[in-house]
Design a protein around this motif. Structure first.
Motif: not given
Length: 109
Positions: A40-50
């Motif tokens: 399956x394709x990723x359902x969300x993008x996740x970014x980790x803050x500094x």
């Protein structure tokens, strides 16, 4: 009374014979047989803050606070039944932590 037993008969009824269930294939076999395009394709993008990266790196650092000898002593005392819990000390620490959290929360508002 067990299911399948008749109260009139003296001998218990024989259990039904079921065919043996087929064992499921191992996941390695089924995963290998599955095409790679079916993922399956990723359902969300996740970014980790500094800030999160900084907190994670600080949490992972070895500050020497782990005392293996103390852990061994406590484990031995527990296994020998000699470990006692100081309920007053625990209660005092819980109250102190709660007060610290409440004051930190009050300072933010």
């Amino acid at each position: 009374m067990k299911i399948g037993n008749s109260p009139e008969s003296g001998a218990p009824a024989k259990a039904e014979q079921r065919p043996a269930a087929r064992k499921p294939e191992s996941t390695a076999t089924t995963d290998a047989a599955r095409p790679a395009a079916a993922a399956p394709a990723p359902s969300a993008q996740v970014a980790i803050s500094s800030a999160a990266k900084l907190a994670a790196s600080a949490a992972g650092s070895d500050d020497g606070s782990f005392d293996a000898a103390k852990v061994d002593r406590i484990a031995k005392a527990i296994s020998e039944g000699k470990f006692t819990v100081n309920a007053n000390a625990i209660a005092d620490k819980l109250v102190a932590n709660a007060q610290e959290l409440l004051s930190a929360r009050a300072n933010k508002h």
